[in-house]
Write a protein that holds these residues in place. Sequence first.
Motif, short mmCIF file in Angstrom:
data_model
loop_
_atom_site.label_atom_id
_atom_site.label_comp_id
_atom_site.label_asym_id
_atom_site.label_seq_id
_atom_site.Cartn_x
_atom_site.Cartn_y
_atom_site.Cartn_z
N ALA A 144 0.86 -1.12 0.18
CA ALA A 144 -0.22 -0.02 0.23
C ALA A 144 0.83 1.00 0.11
N ARG A 145 2.04 1.17 0.85
CA ARG A 145 2.68 2.43 1.05
C ARG A 145 3.59 2.76 -0.36
N SER A 146 3.78 1.70 -1.17
CA SER A 146 4.43 1.86 -2.42
C SER A 146 3.80 2.70 -3.68
N THR A 147 2.39 2.83 -3.12
CA THR A 147 1.73 3.55 -4.13
C THR A 147 1.38 4.99 -3.71
N GLY A 148 2.10 5.31 -2.75
CA GLY A 148 1.89 6.60 -2.12
C GLY A 148 0.68 6.90 -1.35
N ALA A 149 -0.17 6.09 -0.93
CA ALA A 149 -1.21 6.01 -0.20
C ALA A 149 -0.82 6.25 1.29
N GLU A 150 -1.60 6.84 2.06
CA GLU A 150 -1.19 6.95 3.56
C GLU A 150 -1.69 5.44 4.18
N VAL A 151 -1.14 5.24 5.26
CA VAL A 151 -1.32 3.69 5.78
C VAL A 151 -1.23 3.79 7.49
N VAL A 152 -2.44 3.16 7.85
CA VAL A 152 -2.40 3.03 9.26
C VAL A 152 -2.48 1.49 9.61
N VAL A 153 -1.83 1.17 10.35
CA VAL A 153 -1.54 -0.42 10.60
C VAL A 153 -2.00 -0.52 12.22
N HIS A 154 -3.05 -1.54 12.26
CA HIS A 154 -3.57 -1.91 13.65
C HIS A 154 -2.44 -2.89 14.15
N SER A 155 -2.24 -2.80 15.33
CA SER A 155 -1.21 -4.02 15.89
C SER A 155 -1.73 -5.43 15.78
N GLN A 156 -2.89 -5.56 15.87
CA GLN A 156 -3.72 -7.09 15.68
C GLN A 156 -4.93 -6.64 15.16
N ASN A 157 -5.62 -8.01 14.51
CA ASN A 157 -6.79 -7.98 14.02
C ASN A 157 -7.86 -7.53 14.46
N HIS A 158 -8.77 -6.36 14.17
CA HIS A 158 -9.72 -5.99 15.09
C HIS A 158 -10.99 -6.20 14.15
N GLY A 159 -10.90 -6.45 13.13
CA GLY A 159 -12.27 -6.56 12.40
C GLY A 159 -12.32 -5.34 11.31
N LYS A 160 -13.17 -5.77 10.13
CA LYS A 160 -13.42 -4.72 9.14
C LYS A 160 -14.05 -3.48 9.82
N GLY A 161 -15.27 -3.64 10.58
CA GLY A 161 -15.77 -2.55 10.83
C GLY A 161 -14.85 -1.58 11.90
N GLU A 162 -13.97 -2.23 12.64
CA GLU A 162 -13.07 -1.41 13.42
C GLU A 162 -12.15 -0.42 12.38
N SER A 163 -11.60 -1.29 11.38
CA SER A 163 -10.80 -0.55 10.24
C SER A 163 -11.47 0.68 9.71
N ILE A 164 -12.62 0.33 9.34
CA ILE A 164 -13.66 1.47 8.85
C ILE A 164 -13.61 2.74 9.60
N LYS A 165 -13.91 2.25 11.01
CA LYS A 165 -14.01 3.37 11.94
C LYS A 165 -12.69 4.24 12.19
N THR A 166 -11.57 3.42 12.02
CA THR A 166 -10.20 3.86 12.29
C THR A 166 -10.12 5.26 10.97
N GLY A 167 -10.47 4.66 10.05
CA GLY A 167 -10.54 5.48 8.62
C GLY A 167 -11.33 6.77 8.90
N LEU A 168 -12.47 6.54 9.26
CA LEU A 168 -13.60 7.65 9.42
C LEU A 168 -13.18 8.67 10.40
N ARG A 169 -12.54 7.94 11.59
CA ARG A 169 -12.06 9.14 12.36
C ARG A 169 -10.78 9.81 11.85
N TYR A 170 -9.94 9.29 11.22
CA TYR A 170 -8.57 9.87 10.38
C TYR A 170 -9.22 10.94 9.51
N TRP A 171 -10.28 10.71 8.68
CA TRP A 171 -10.61 11.44 7.81
C TRP A 171 -11.46 12.72 8.42
N LEU A 172 -12.21 12.34 9.25
CA LEU A 172 -13.06 13.46 9.92
C LEU A 172 -12.15 14.61 10.65
#
Length: 230
Positions: free
Chosen positions: A54-82
């Motif tokens: 993902a980083r190789s494309t120039g996209a911003e990347v956030v990494v969870h230290s462990q698997n939390h689930g798709k819903g939590e990943s979406i919420k991480t992203g929503l908070r980030y852009w909000l």
Amino acid sequence: MEGGAVRDRSRIAAIIPAYQEEKHVADVARRVRLEVGHVLVVDDGSTDATAERARSTGAEVVVHSQNHGKGESIKTGLRYWLEREMEYVVLLDADGQHLPEEISRFIDAAAGNSAKIFVGSRMNNTTPMPLLRRMVNRYMSAKISQACGQYIPDTQCGFRMLHRDVIPELLGGANRFDYETEMLILASRNGHRIAAVPITTVYSDEVSSIHPVRDTVRFFQLMRRYPRKR
């Protein structure tokens, strides 16, 4: 800027939740970067090269230290852009099942439309969709539409666009695949209209991360929490 007109793509951001998606994520992120001003890949604790690709494309990347689930990943992203004051946020999967080139369909749909939530619909052409998946989608969409009190033709589609005004209302709820369903119910019960956007049905070599038994149980538990809206 109020919902209903999208004039500046630099204020549109994308979230790509990803888990063990080293095969597809770079291609998806690269294509999304051609469509919108900002792209965030949320790596949900992958053990492969998802984050590096993902980083190789120039996209911003956030990494969870462990698997939390798709819903939590979406919420991480929503908070980030909000926090970064984006006007619209696009959600799409990392496995290539959604065509980044169709983000423009969501942007066009928002022009002159009072809705602030747009959900992709593959129901105009279900031929490429496996029969069992098609039947399950129709059944679940009918049930969820009842719980929402409005018709949503493809509630199982993760290709979506949200206006920033609704995001604070969607940061609670489930943390796995059932979050995408709960998002629609929460938004509906807060008085938001949800608009459908026709998209292409794509099925190739992606492997579904949905567990057929466990996630079906979660779905029915969710439906019990949100009885049909009258």
